[in-house]
Design an enzyme around this catalytic site. Structure first.
Site, PDB file in Angstrom:
ATOM      1  N   CYS A  35      -8.915  29.400  41.082  1.00 29.23           N
ATOM      2  CA  CYS A  35      -8.065  30.354  40.431  1.00 29.23           C
ATOM      3  C   CYS A  35      -9.116  30.996  39.946  1.00 29.23           C
ATOM      4  O   CYS A  35      -9.009  32.216  39.407  1.00 29.23           O
ATOM      5  CB  CYS A  35      -8.728  29.334  39.404  1.00 29.23           C
ATOM      6  SG  CYS A  35      -7.896  27.498  39.193  1.00 29.23           S
ATOM      7  N   CYS A 104     -14.483  31.246  30.583  1.00 32.16           N
ATOM      8  CA  CYS A 104     -15.290  31.638  30.977  1.00 32.16           C
ATOM      9  C   CYS A 104     -16.759  30.880  30.861  1.00 32.16           C
ATOM     10  O   CYS A 104     -17.319  30.442  31.405  1.00 32.16           O
ATOM     11  CB  CYS A 104     -16.041  33.410  31.218  1.00 32.16           C
ATOM     12  SG  CYS A 104     -14.637  34.184  32.437  1.00 32.16           S
TER      13      CYS A 104
END
Lengths: 130, 395
Positions: A35, A104
């Site tokens: 990813c 994130c």
């Protein structure tokens, strides 16, 4: 407008607490290279306090900045407080992240929780105290 | 120092192009469909621009339709061939895995409408093979659409050979030549190209202008209905200043093609050699059969967006095929198609040099990329695992 806030760029350009703690009391790793994001957190815990924290990150600018900010937010804090860290707090401390980069901050939260879980699994007696 | 190394994304307008367009912004702003002299002057400029463009690709004036850019031209070409095919009951299209999204998404739309599409593999070197094409052709095939040069890895496809096969079989051949026109020689006659898409801002013209070449006799589908502009094939008042500038830019680019590409190619190869020295890196795409300006590398253990941000700090403007820069979860479909796994594709860097690039700039880029890659690897858990033997190097 720039892609990232000045705070994000500052933490990206000059990440705090970068590195490895060889004799860490807890290590957490989240994400995968497929990813494009991996975060690894190392914790040194003494007297139920985060004595030291270091991170390594493979990822984009906001992933590096989120890891850096998350370490700053928990360093020196009681373990119980570190356990409460949210991705929202990380993003807010960075003066916000673009919507599609919020994951994130989620990774940063998860990496720390993961490291704390590791610590508790090594010290099951601590878990009971909570 | 700021170094623009993203010329595959867009280019700076040439002085000739800017100067060519100015009179049509301020003086001859008339509508080319009007009768008074200011309008007729604009009309003349439009036709002159069309002539200039035909000379650069060896076409005829009636074979050029001005569009808003490469994407529109790709859409129009493919939908045209599909409509013509359908009339004959032919619903098979051949393309390849590394096309631009303007082509891929149009094909996806056609697949939903009942067309079948064969995507030829681009193989490890990023080049399709003519034998794969020959094997894929059926009696049902109505279109072959293969790009001239790839926008990410710069590889040049065997267009002339593909054109010959298509002509022999009587199949329409379209090529997205957005990265080729103005950069490498393009001759639609010689290569048996039936339709070709181009975009002005890739060859120092303005943004928002492109053209579709369609061989005489091909009845174009109209995407935008309205007035009779572009012989009824593309409605809307023509972007005269943009078109005039596009023609000026292409004329200049085509005029200095050999000389520029020879010079830039030397710099490209210097850049490739320099970046190759960075451990666990690899060039993407064929080292020779690529446009003169394109360099595309993967660096193991680093992520592309971080790489770009730090290069920007060093004054270098480039791009990457990482997921973070594409706005999706997957890295570049082109890198995946040539066999780069996700882990490595995230660490890609595209540098596309300008006509005016210098040796000094190239050396600075090499040094900067090396520094940034080394720095990012310094705190990359992926790199640590590779170095410690916990996982295996791919590159």
């Amino acid at each position: 407008m720039a892609l990232y806030s000045e705070k994000v760029m500052d933490h990206f350009r000059n990440p705090r607490n970068v590195g490895v703690i060889e004799d860490a009391d807890g290590v957490g790793e989240v994400g995968n290279a497929k990813c494009g994001d991996i975060m690894k957190m190392y914790l040194k815990i003494e007297d139920d306090k985060i004595e030291d924290v270091k991170f390594e990150t493979f990822g984009c600018g906001s992933a590096i900045a989120s890891s850096s900010m998350a370490t700053e937010l928990i360093k020196g804090k009681p373990v119980s407080e570190a356990m409460e860290l949210t991705n929202k707090a990380v993003a807010e401390a960075l003066d916000g992240l673009p919507d599609y980069k919020m994951h994130c901050s989620v990774l940063a939260e998860e990496a720390i929780k993961n490291a704390l879980d590791d610590y508790y699994s090594r010290h099951p007696e601590k878990k009971k105290e909570q | 120092m700021r170094i623009y190394a993203d010329n595959a994304a867009t280019t700076k307008m040439s002085r000739a192009a800017v100067e060519a367009m100015l009179p049509y912004l301020e003086e001859y702003y008339g509508n080319p469909s009007s009768l008074y002299s200011e309008g007729q002057k604009a009309k003349e400029a439009l036709e002159e621009a069309r002539e200039k463009i035909t000379r650069c690709i060896n076409a005829n004036a009636k074979e050029i339709i001005f569009t808003s850019g490469g994407s529109e031209a790709d859409n129009q070409a493919i939908l045209t061939a599909a409509a013509l095919g359908k009339k004959k009951g032919k619903t098979h299209i051949i393309s390849d895995t590394i096309e631009h999204h303007a082509v891929l998404h149009t094909l996806k739309k056609l697949e939903k409408e009942g067309f079948t599409v064969t995507y030829l593999p681009a193989h490890e070197n990023g080049i399709v093979r003519v034998e794969d094409l020959v094997n894929a052709i059926t009696g049902d095939t109505c279109l072959v659409t293969v790009m001239y040069a790839n926008n990410e890895i710069g590889t040049i496809q065997p267009i002339k050979e593909i054109g010959a096969v298509c002509r022999e079989k009587g199949i329409l051949f379209h090529t997205d030549a957005v990265q080729a026109v103005g950069h490498i020689p393009v001759d639609v006659e010689d290569a048996n190209i039936d339709m070709l898409s181009a975009s002005a801002h890739k060859f120092h013209g303005p943004k928002g202008v492109g053209f579709l070449y369609a061989r005489r006799g091909i009845r174009l589908e109209t995407l935008i209905e309205g007035g009779a502009q572009e012989r009824g094939h593309r409605a809307g008042t023509e972007n005269v200043p943009g078109i005039v500038a596009a023609a000026a830019a292409l004329e200049e680019a085509a005029g200095s093609l050999g000389e520029v590409s020879e010079r830039v190619q030397v710099l490209r190869d210097r850049l490739i050699e320099g970046l190759k020295k960075i451990p666990h890196s690899a060039l993407n795409g064929d080292p020779q059969k690529r446009v003169p300006s394109n360099v595309n590398f993967c660096f193991e253990g680093v992520e592309g967006e971080a790489l770009l941000l730090l290069l920007d700090d060093k004054g270098i403007m480039a791009s990457s095929g990482s997921a973070c820069t594409s706005g999706s979860l997957d890295p570049s479909h082109v890198l995946l198609a040539i066999g780069r796994v996700h882990d490595v594709a995230h660490g890609s860097l595209r540098l596309s040099l300008g006509d005016d690039a210098t040796e000094e700039e190239v050396d600075y880029i090499i040094k900067s990329v090396e520094e940034v890659v080394t720095y990012l690897r310094g705190f990359s858990p992926v790199w640590r695992d590779l170095v410690n033997g916990k996982s295996k190097f791919i590159l």
